[in-house]
Design an enzyme around this catalytic site. Structure first.
Site, PDB file in Angstrom:
ATOM      1  N   GLU A 142       0.818  -1.220   0.000  1.00 29.00           N
ATOM      2  CA  GLU A 142       0.000   0.000   0.000  1.00 29.00           C
ATOM      3  C   GLU A 142       0.850   1.268   0.000  1.00 29.00           C
ATOM      4  OE1 GLU A 142      -3.075  -0.152   2.980  1.00 29.00           O
ATOM      5  OE2 GLU A 142      -4.305  -1.440   1.718  1.00 29.00           O
ATOM      6  N   GLU A 300      -6.258  -7.825  -0.983  1.00 27.90           N
ATOM      7  CA  GLU A 300      -6.777  -7.941   0.385  1.00 27.90           C
ATOM      8  C   GLU A 300      -8.280  -7.737   0.289  1.00 27.90           C
ATOM      9  OE1 GLU A 300      -4.872  -5.275   3.139  1.00 27.90           O
ATOM     10  OE2 GLU A 300      -2.892  -5.772   2.379  1.00 27.90           O
TER      11      GLU A 300
HETATM   12  C1  GLA Z   1      -4.398  -2.534   4.665  1.00 25.88           C
HETATM   13  C2  GLA Z   1      -3.013  -3.114   4.755  1.00 25.88           C
HETATM   14  C3  GLA Z   1      -2.955  -4.341   5.592  1.00 25.88           C
HETATM   15  C4  GLA Z   1      -3.781  -4.181   6.819  1.00 25.88           C
HETATM   16  C5  GLA Z   1      -5.184  -3.892   6.405  1.00 25.88           C
HETATM   17  C6  GLA Z   1      -6.143  -3.864   7.563  1.00 25.88           C
HETATM   18  O1  GLA Z   1      -5.132  -2.904   3.595  1.00 25.88           O
HETATM   19  O2  GLA Z   1      -2.432  -3.385   3.524  1.00 25.88           O
HETATM   20  O3  GLA Z   1      -1.622  -4.573   5.940  1.00 25.88           O
HETATM   21  O4  GLA Z   1      -3.251  -3.161   7.577  1.00 25.88           O
HETATM   22  O5  GLA Z   1      -5.197  -2.648   5.780  1.00 25.88           O
HETATM   23  O6  GLA Z   1      -5.858  -2.899   8.475  1.00 25.88           O
END
Ligand code: GLA
Ligand code: ZN
Length: 645
Positions: A142, A300
């Site tokens: 991210e 995710e």
């Molecule tokens: C994001 C991050 C994950 C985790 C999720 C949930 O999408 O990429 O590492 O932190 O949020 O909090």
């Protein structure tokens, strides 16, 4: 169609690994993603590497035929690194160093960080290059277009400006720096926006470049890693996972050297009271598909109730785990990886729920996930289908930056109108592509170009020729306002689009939170809000006129024949029903078949293959809804769906 899970072997006692992998296999998990935060376990001391645990878990998955996405662990350098190189910690706006112990706090330009990052990426990718089961690499995690305010980064920013403008004279002119005595006479006078005053006090030209630079800086880091991975693992696909964060990178550029887009998708677990907001999930998925105009991954995916930095939110209610993943397939994803296999028992995210709870007893959510895995297997045929659309909506990161820098009026933000227009097409059961402004649009029938605020080179020309050749274009207020430097164009609005729409803005009224009325020729009236462009028609005809305020009777929406095509201009922001009405008229005019009367919050997307057409019908609500479709169909889903013939 493939379902996977995000797995953190480093969080669990080794005694759990085999049982986890067995259960994954039995459940139908096809891919696991690992290691994005595991640097301190891979290089526990400077220059001392330990890949043995990763080797072991990879082998466990390989034995079970589960594919692997490995991540470069560069999001979190180990604390020994920061201890040795405190300068490599990101510097905040006020000059303070970010607190370590969280994550993502490295300066992406720090020469030390880059050395260590290159080294771990190189070592890791070399080590796993020969593993066929490692089917893709995720770069970091991210990444955001954040700006670090350290001296190195400020220097980089100045060099970026030097490359762009060459001389201070050109830069001063482009920014109009004579206002407030802001002319630079040396490059060192150029400072990033330190301090916590509102961005809007700064020169918007300067701020837009600053955002562009922050994005380019992040992308340079992505490209740097991609180069190492590509060299060591030729032929293995590379991605990075993105989300809709405050400081978004320019997705079109950030993925241009990568193989596929991956998106972190956390739709709401609470159906909003105004349930039509639910179409926003579809919007985000369509936008992601449009970045590379190809299928994408969810890296995710929502699995349980969220909560870590915020208080815990409602859990995923029955149907959400299957539904939201199938919705992603419906909008062009081919792999959905659930976050996460098991909820963490320690660390800041221990309340961000995965598929299995702290108890380690698979429960209701897991059972639904298991069904999803089976469902995905039955959808193999969908793999070779694609979403084709007659409709494109143009999105521009530049406009998004510029609107954030200068909010136009109370309540108005860039994405809102885009989403309103998107939901109008969604409401009619149509596929919609959301694409970058520089894409080829010639194959579409309708191109919606909302708020073309910053004028990017070549875009207007493409819209003119598209319309000339018979296309229908829909433009809106706040178009043609700025040139590429984010200064105002000294012409009657919408400046470069005036000929195309055959009308101009006589004056405008930013009404913010107030509202007004407008009336169509058939007498129907709608509420308008935020903004009113008072239109003077030239070759255009009025489609709707204001029915309130001192400009009552003046055109609000216009329609112009241009070449063989048509250009609409919507000079205000309406309520949803206004868009439903207008878009329906346009669809009828273009003879594009659509589904009329779809219940609110139901979407239909269509994936077409060589010998089959697959329709995904998705109900965003928790209520039963029924629809009638023409033609014969069979259900591809293993679960109950009432089909009446
Ligand atoms: C994001 C991050 C994950 C985790 C999720 C949930 O999408 O990429 O590492 O932190 O949020 O909090
Ligand atoms: Zn820095």
């Amino acid at each position: 169609m493939r379902i996977g899970v995000d797995y953190y072997p480093e969080h669990w006692d080794k005694s759990l690994w085999r049982a986890d992998a067995d259960l994954m296999k039995e459940t139908g998990v096809k891919v696991v993603r690992m290691s994005e935060f595991a640097w301190c376990r891979l290089e526990p001391q400077e220059g001392v590497f330990d890949f043995t645990w990763l080797d072991e878990i990879i082998e466990i998955f390989e034995e079970r035929g589960i594919d692997i996405v490995l991540c470069t662990p560069t999001n979190c350098p180990p604390l020994w690194f920061y201890e040795k190189y405190p300068d490599a910690v990101q510097t905040e706006r006020d000059g303070r160093k970010t607190a370590t112990g969280i994550r993502g706090h490295r300066c992406l330009n720090s020469p030390e960080f880059l050395n260590y990052s290159d080294r771990i990426v190189d070592k890791m990718t070399k080590r796993y290059a020969a593993h066929k089961s490692v089917i893709a690499w995720q770069i970091d995690n991210e990444l955001e277009a954040n700006f670090c305010f350290c001296e190195t980064c400020v220097g980089k920013y100045r060099s970026w400006l030097k490359d762009k403008y060459g001389t201070l004279e050109r830069l001063n002119k482009a920014y109009g720096n004579d206002v407030w005595s802001g002319e630079y006479s040396s490059w060192e006078q150029i400072k990033p926006p330190y301090g916590h005053y509102p961005q809007a006090w700064l020169n918007p030209s300067f701020m837009l470049d600053f955002n562009r630079y922050a994005s380019d800086g992040m992308i340079a880091y992505v490209d740097r890693q991609a180069e190492i991975i590509r060299k060591n693992c030729p032929g293995v696909e590379i991605t990075t996972n993105v989300w809709f964060c405050e400081n978004m990178p320019n997705f079109y550029k950030s993925f241009s050297n990568l193989d596929f887009v991956s998106y972190d998708n956390y739709p709401t677990t609470r159906i909003p009271d105004n349930a039509e907001e639910c179409y926003s999930h579809a919007f985000h998925l369509d936008l992601m598909r449009g970045v590379k105009r190809q299928s994408f991954w969810i890296m995710e995916q929502l699995s349980g109730g969220l909560g870590c930095w915020a208080p815990m939110a409602r859990t995923t209610t029955p149907g959400m785990i299957q539904g939201y993943s199938l919705q992603a397939f419906a909008h062009g994803a081919d792999t959905v990886v659930h976050f996460r296999w098991r909820t963490a028992v320690s660390g800041a995210e221990m309340h961000w729920h995965g598929l299995i709870d702290h108890s380690n007893v698979p429960g209701r959510r897991f059972a639904e996930f298991a069904k999803l895995c089976k469902t995905a297997e039955t959808l193999q045929a969908v793999q070779n289908t694609e979403l084709k659309s007659d409709i494109a909506i143009l999105y521009s990161p530049e406009n998004e930056y510029a609107f954030k820098i200068q909010p136009q009026t109370n309540g108005m933000y860039y994405l809102e109108q885009i989403m309103l227009l998107h939901s109008a097409f969604t409401k009619y059961g149509l596929n919609v592509d959301i694409i970058g402004q520089h894409e080829d649009i010639s194959d579409y029938k309708i191109v919606v170009a909302p708020e073309m605020y910053v004028t990017e080179s070549g875009v207007a020309e493409r819209l003119y020729s598209f319309t000339e050749q018979g296309g229908t274009v829909v433009l809106t207020n706040r178009s043609g306002v700025k040139n590429e430097y984010n200064t105002c164009i000294m012409e009657q609005l919408p400046t470069v689009y005036r000929k195309l729409i055959g009308a101009y803005v006589e004056e405008y009224n930013p009404i913010g939170y107030d509202s007004g009325m407008l009336r169509f020729a058939d007498g129907s009236t709608f509420r308008c809000r935020q903004w009113c462009d008072v239109m003077a028609v030239e070759t255009a005809e009025p489609v709707a006129c204001y029915d309130s305020d001192f400009y009552k009777g003046k055109a609000a929406i216009t329609k112009n024949r241009y070449g063989a095509g048509t250009a609409y201009y919507i000079g205000t922001v309406g309520e949803k029903s206004l868009y439903y009405k207008l878009i329906k008229e346009i669809l009828l005019e273009k003879e594009i078949p659509f589904v009329d009367g779809l219940p609110d919050n139901v979407e239909i997307t269509t994936r077409t293959g060589e010998d089959m057409t697959v329709r995904f019908i998705f109900n965003n609500t928790d209520k039963e809804q029924s629809i009638q479709l023409e033609g014969k169909a069979i259900s591809l889903l293993p679960f109950e769906m009432k089909i009446e013939r």
